[in-house]
Design a protein around this motif. Structure first.
Motif, short mmCIF file in Angstrom:
data_model
loop_
_atom_site.label_atom_id
_atom_site.label_comp_id
_atom_site.label_asym_id
_atom_site.label_seq_id
_atom_site.Cartn_x
_atom_site.Cartn_y
_atom_site.Cartn_z
N LYS A 193 0.73 -1.27 -0.08
CA LYS A 193 0.03 -0.06 0.06
C LYS A 193 0.83 1.34 -0.11
CE LYS A 193 -4.23 -1.77 0.24
NZ LYS A 193 -5.18 -1.56 -1.12
N ASP A 194 2.22 0.92 -0.39
CA ASP A 194 3.17 2.39 -0.65
C ASP A 194 2.72 2.97 -1.69
OD1 ASP A 194 5.19 3.97 -0.60
OD2 ASP A 194 6.44 2.75 0.41
N ASP A 195 2.31 4.34 -1.82
CA ASP A 195 1.98 4.99 -2.97
C ASP A 195 3.52 5.35 -3.58
OD1 ASP A 195 -0.52 4.95 -2.84
OD2 ASP A 195 -0.73 6.71 -1.48
N PRO A 260 1.40 0.67 4.62
CA PRO A 260 1.64 1.93 3.97
C PRO A 260 3.22 2.21 3.84
CG PRO A 260 1.01 2.21 6.15
CD PRO A 260 1.20 0.67 5.84
#
Length: 282
Positions: A193-195, A260
């Motif tokens: 979920k790391d943008d 994240p």
């Protein structure tokens, strides 16, 4: 014929211009500050800080730690706890400050700050001081610090034998231009979920990219260095650890599901990342 005065003038100008424009290669004025374990030095006419933790005996290796954007060396130390795992095992740990702006210059053409030169000079200083080699000099970074570690891995004469990158990849333009230069071990850690660490899934296809896809990095590293899958399996909570190796190179990939853009916290993952990093270099 050139007059004697003119000759002397040009000779003086040549000598002084070489001194003025010569690129700095060594740290200057390394001193202990008032804070415990904190040192200052001069690089590119600017004061820099780093925090150094040493084992009781001569270190068998050193971890140079690069914080994320806006973080401090004290905050990054508290976040990673790297010295708590590494120093008792015989390694030195150095937390490095990027300076007053709090950001590492990982190949930006708009910045003149020579962070690449600085951390390379710092590595060579420790190698000379503690009789270390490239093979036991490790560069570890988080977020913007991970951009910097990956950027360093692309340099032909990098003094680092191992790169550990948490939640960050090399800038796309530098990756496309220089990835063939890579000649080190690599440990990549990221959350799905790391943008800032993008995969080729459909929901992120239209995002304007500044970094390569994680799949492209993994595929290149395995293919270019002719690595074989050594082991792959669940590790901790919602985490998959894949290990690729050959006789001279090592590449590990840690994928944390639904995580994240953060340094992995043990209360969530079920493990201390510093311990896993230590396993990687042993």
């Amino acid at each position: 014929m050139i007059s004697k005065k003119l000759y002397i003038f040009f000779t003086f100008w040549l000598l002084t211009s070489n001194l003025i424009f010569a690129k700095q290669t060594k740290l200057q004025d390394i001193t202990v500050s008032d804070q415990k374990n904190v040192y200052t030095c001069i690089w590119d006419k600017t004061q820099r800080k780093f925090s150094l933790f040493l084992p009781e005996e001569s270190p068998k290796g050193i971890f140079i730690m690069l914080h994320g954007a806006g973080q401090t060396i004290q905050g990054f130390k508290s976040l990673t706890k790297m010295e708590q795992s590494a120093v008792p095992a015989g390694y030195a740990v150095c937390y490095v400050s990027s300076g007053k702006d709090g950001v590492w210059n990982a190949g930006s053409r708009t910045s003149k700050k020579d962070d690449l030169g600085y951390i390379s000079a710092l590595a060579r200083y420790f190698q000379n001081t503690y009789s270390l080699q490239k093979e036991n000099t490790y560069l570890c970074g988080f977020s913007n610090g991970a951009f910097m570690t990956n950027y360093t891995a692309l340099q032909k004469k990098s003094p680092f034998g191992t790169i550990i990158a948490v939640a960050g990849l090399a800038p796309l333009n530098e990756w496309n231009k220089s990835r063939e230069n890579t000649n080190c071990n690599l440990f990549l850690i990221y959350g799905t979920k790391d943008d800032l660490v993008l995969s080729k899934d459909e929901e992120k296809q239209n995002v304007q990219r500044a970094y390569p896809y994680i799949e492209d990095v993994v595929d290149f590293w395995i293919t270019h260095h002719k690595l074989n899958l050594y082991s792959q399996g669940d590790f901790g909570n919602n985490t998959v650890l894949s290990k690729y190796e050959n006789d001279s190179k090592k590449f590990w990939l840690m994928e944390i599901k639904n995580y994240p853009h953060q340094w992995p916290a043990s209360r969530t993952t079920g493990f201390e990342l510093s311990d896993v990093i230590l396993d990687f270099v042993n």
